[in-house]
Design a protein around this motif. Structure first.
Motif, PDB file in Angstrom:
ATOM      1  N   GLU A  11       0.842  -1.209   0.000  1.00 17.74           N
ATOM      2  CA  GLU A  11       0.000   0.000   0.000  1.00 17.74           C
ATOM      3  C   GLU A  11       0.870   1.249   0.000  1.00 17.74           C
ATOM      4  O   GLU A  11       0.667   2.167  -0.798  1.00 17.74           O
ATOM      5  CB  GLU A  11      -0.826   0.020   1.286  1.00 17.74           C
ATOM      6  CG  GLU A  11      -2.240  -0.415   1.140  1.00 17.74           C
ATOM      7  CD  GLU A  11      -3.011  -0.112   2.410  1.00 17.74           C
ATOM      8  OE1 GLU A  11      -2.550  -0.526   3.502  1.00 17.74           O
ATOM      9  OE2 GLU A  11      -4.067   0.539   2.302  1.00 17.74           O
ATOM     10  N   ASP A  12       1.853   1.264   0.902  1.00 17.78           N
ATOM     11  CA  ASP A  12       2.713   2.448   1.042  1.00 17.78           C
ATOM     12  C   ASP A  12       3.571   2.687  -0.201  1.00 17.78           C
ATOM     13  O   ASP A  12       4.053   3.789  -0.426  1.00 17.78           O
ATOM     14  CB  ASP A  12       3.622   2.315   2.278  1.00 17.78           C
ATOM     15  CG  ASP A  12       2.827   2.387   3.580  1.00 17.78           C
ATOM     16  OD1 ASP A  12       1.625   2.748   3.518  1.00 17.78           O
ATOM     17  OD2 ASP A  12       3.387   2.078   4.646  1.00 17.78           O
ATOM     18  N   MET A  17      -4.229   1.636  -6.508  1.00 19.60           N
ATOM     19  CA  MET A  17      -4.817   2.822  -7.132  1.00 19.60           C
ATOM     20  C   MET A  17      -6.329   2.709  -7.156  1.00 19.60           C
ATOM     21  O   MET A  17      -6.848   1.623  -7.397  1.00 19.60           O
ATOM     22  CB  MET A  17      -4.330   2.945  -8.573  1.00 19.60           C
ATOM     23  CG  MET A  17      -2.832   3.086  -8.639  1.00 19.60           C
ATOM     24  SD  MET A  17      -2.262   2.761 -10.282  1.00 19.60           S
ATOM     25  CE  MET A  17      -0.535   3.128 -10.059  1.00 19.60           C
ATOM     26  N   THR A  18      -7.002   3.822  -6.926  1.00 20.89           N
ATOM     27  CA  THR A  18      -8.459   3.791  -7.041  1.00 20.89           C
ATOM     28  C   THR A  18      -8.875   4.533  -8.301  1.00 20.89           C
ATOM     29  O   THR A  18      -8.176   5.434  -8.770  1.00 20.89           O
ATOM     30  CB  THR A  18      -9.133   4.405  -5.791  1.00 20.89           C
ATOM     31  OG1 THR A  18      -8.551   5.680  -5.555  1.00 20.89           O
ATOM     32  CG2 THR A  18      -8.948   3.528  -4.570  1.00 20.89           C
ATOM     33  N   TYR A  32      -7.075  -0.908  -8.510  1.00 22.88           N
ATOM     34  CA  TYR A  32      -6.101  -1.674  -9.285  1.00 22.88           C
ATOM     35  C   TYR A  32      -4.797  -1.746  -8.500  1.00 22.88           C
ATOM     36  O   TYR A  32      -4.393  -0.772  -7.878  1.00 22.88           O
ATOM     37  CB  TYR A  32      -5.857  -0.967 -10.623  1.00 22.88           C
ATOM     38  CG  TYR A  32      -5.015  -1.748 -11.594  1.00 22.88           C
ATOM     39  CD1 TYR A  32      -5.540  -2.829 -12.288  1.00 22.88           C
ATOM     40  CD2 TYR A  32      -3.688  -1.398 -11.824  1.00 22.88           C
ATOM     41  CE1 TYR A  32      -4.769  -3.554 -13.191  1.00 22.88           C
ATOM     42  CE2 TYR A  32      -2.906  -2.115 -12.732  1.00 22.88           C
ATOM     43  CZ  TYR A  32      -3.462  -3.189 -13.405  1.00 22.88           C
ATOM     44  OH  TYR A  32      -2.699  -3.903 -14.296  1.00 22.88           O
ATOM     45  N   ILE A  33      -4.190  -2.915  -8.520  1.00 21.74           N
ATOM     46  CA  ILE A  33      -2.886  -3.054  -7.878  1.00 21.74           C
ATOM     47  C   ILE A  33      -1.839  -3.118  -8.980  1.00 21.74           C
ATOM     48  O   ILE A  33      -1.790  -4.097  -9.733  1.00 21.74           O
ATOM     49  CB  ILE A  33      -2.862  -4.295  -6.973  1.00 21.74           C
ATOM     50  CG1 ILE A  33      -3.918  -4.099  -5.889  1.00 21.74           C
ATOM     51  CG2 ILE A  33      -1.477  -4.493  -6.359  1.00 21.74           C
ATOM     52  CD1 ILE A  33      -4.248  -5.301  -5.109  1.00 21.74           C
ATOM     53  N   ASP A  34      -1.080  -2.049  -9.090  1.00 23.63           N
ATOM     54  CA  ASP A  34      -0.072  -1.989 -10.150  1.00 23.63           C
ATOM     55  C   ASP A  34       1.204  -2.672  -9.666  1.00 23.63           C
ATOM     56  O   ASP A  34       2.015  -2.098  -8.943  1.00 23.63           O
ATOM     57  CB  ASP A  34       0.202  -0.528 -10.518  1.00 23.63           C
ATOM     58  CG  ASP A  34       1.118  -0.422 -11.728  1.00 23.63           C
ATOM     59  OD1 ASP A  34       1.753  -1.447 -12.088  1.00 23.63           O
ATOM     60  OD2 ASP A  34       1.205   0.665 -12.309  1.00 23.63           O
ATOM     61  N   LYS A  35       1.327  -3.933 -10.108  1.00 30.00           N
ATOM     62  CA  LYS A  35       2.479  -4.723  -9.638  1.00 30.00           C
ATOM     63  C   LYS A  35       3.808  -4.127 -10.025  1.00 30.00           C
ATOM     64  O   LYS A  35       4.815  -4.332  -9.343  1.00 30.00           O
ATOM     65  CB  LYS A  35       2.373  -6.158 -10.160  1.00 30.00           C
ATOM     66  CG  LYS A  35       2.461  -6.323 -11.673  1.00 30.00           C
ATOM     67  CD  LYS A  35       1.114  -6.371 -12.319  1.00 30.00           C
ATOM     68  CE  LYS A  35       1.207  -6.614 -13.823  1.00 30.00           C
ATOM     69  NZ  LYS A  35      -0.108  -6.861 -14.387  1.00 30.00           N
ATOM     70  N   GLN A 174      -6.751  -2.978   3.300  1.00 31.57           N
ATOM     71  CA  GLN A 174      -8.032  -2.565   2.712  1.00 31.57           C
ATOM     72  C   GLN A 174      -7.775  -1.677   1.507  1.00 31.57           C
ATOM     73  O   GLN A 174      -6.742  -1.021   1.434  1.00 31.57           O
ATOM     74  CB  GLN A 174      -8.867  -1.787   3.751  1.00 31.57           C
ATOM     75  CG  GLN A 174      -9.074  -2.517   5.074  1.00 31.57           C
ATOM     76  CD  GLN A 174      -9.803  -3.855   4.928  1.00 31.57           C
ATOM     77  OE1 GLN A 174     -10.699  -3.989   4.094  1.00 31.57           O
ATOM     78  NE2 GLN A 174      -9.413  -4.836   5.731  1.00 31.57           N
ATOM     79  N   VAL A 175      -8.738  -1.653   0.590  1.00 27.64           N
ATOM     80  CA  VAL A 175      -8.582  -0.730  -0.550  1.00 27.64           C
ATOM     81  C   VAL A 175      -9.747   0.254  -0.561  1.00 27.64           C
ATOM     82  O   VAL A 175     -10.766   0.006   0.058  1.00 27.64           O
ATOM     83  CB  VAL A 175      -8.530  -1.486  -1.893  1.00 27.64           C
ATOM     84  CG1 VAL A 175      -7.231  -2.241  -2.000  1.00 27.64           C
ATOM     85  CG2 VAL A 175      -9.724  -2.415  -2.067  1.00 27.64           C
TER      86      VAL A 175
END
Ligand SMILES: O=P(O)(O)OC[C@H]1O[C@H](OP(=O)(O)OP(=O)(O)O)[C@H](O)[C@@H]1O
Ligand SMILES: O=C(O)c1cc(=O)[nH]c(=O)[nH]1
Length: 175
Positions: A11-12, A17-18, A32-35, A174-175
């Motif tokens: 997260e940090d 991203m929302t 979205y989780i930008d790996k 959490q997102v």
């Protein structure tokens, strides 16, 4: 490091991203989780790598494999750290050169750990595992860094495999 601490680290890193995003299965989502954000930061990638290497028994795995492009940095980092050869699976056909979908060496009977960066439906890691088996590899472990908690674990279990995750949306962060 605990799953929650790793979730916080991701997260940090700014990877979560929302907004409105289309996922690889065509569905729409509001986060979205930008790996590539966490995979391109050496301090974070190295922690993730250590966590995965801790879960792999180097004497029991002959090759670490992952789907391109997202899992390539991860697989390479784990391969270097654990000194286990790497292989990469191309999603979709390649119509030039060797036309290979598998880059690297997976021989019949080799024991394989399949790595993934993010799982949503689990389709991509499952396709990777099935391709490994088609060419004679033995799928011993499936590990994802972030599970979106959207059914991948259950889907993969229904197909006869077990998916382990390092951290999970909705449980560890959490997102
Ligand atoms: O569990 P699934 O529903 O299959 O979704 C997760 C897959 O989607 C993403 O890849 P993406 O399609 O963004 O391609 P890339 O790795 O080439 O960036 C991600 O890196 C996983 O491979
Ligand atoms: O399902 C996907 O395509 C997907 C979701 C996500 O959060 N991150 C990603 O890289 N891919």
């Amino acid at each position: 490091m605990s799953d929650t601490e790793l979730g916080t680290l991701i997260e940090d890193s700014g990877a979560v991203m929302t907004g409105k995003f289309k996922l690889s299965d065509g569905s729409l989502t509001d986060y979205y989780i930008d790996k590539y954000v966490f995979e391109t930061k050496p301090d974070i990638l190295s922690i993730i790598t250590d966590e995965i290497v801790d879960q792999i028994d180097e004497d029991e795995i002959d090759v670490v494999v992952g789907p391109a492009l997202g899992a390539v940095p991860l697989v390479t980092a784990v391969s270097l750290e654990a000194r286990i050869p790497a292989a990469y699976i191309r999603m979709g056909e390649k119509h030039r050169g060797t036309q290979a979908r598998v880059e690297g060496t997976i021989e019949k009977g080799m024991r394989v750990a399949v790595l993934e960066d993010v799982t949503s439906t689990g389709n991509t890691i499952l396709e990777t595992a099935k391709l490994v088996e088609e060419i004679g590899g033995l799928v011993e472990q499936l590990i994802t860094v972030v599970d979106r908690n959207a059914g991948a674990v259950e889907h993969i279990r229904d197909e006869g495999y077990e998916l382990d995750f390092l951290t999970r949306v909705g449980e560890d962060f959490q997102v």
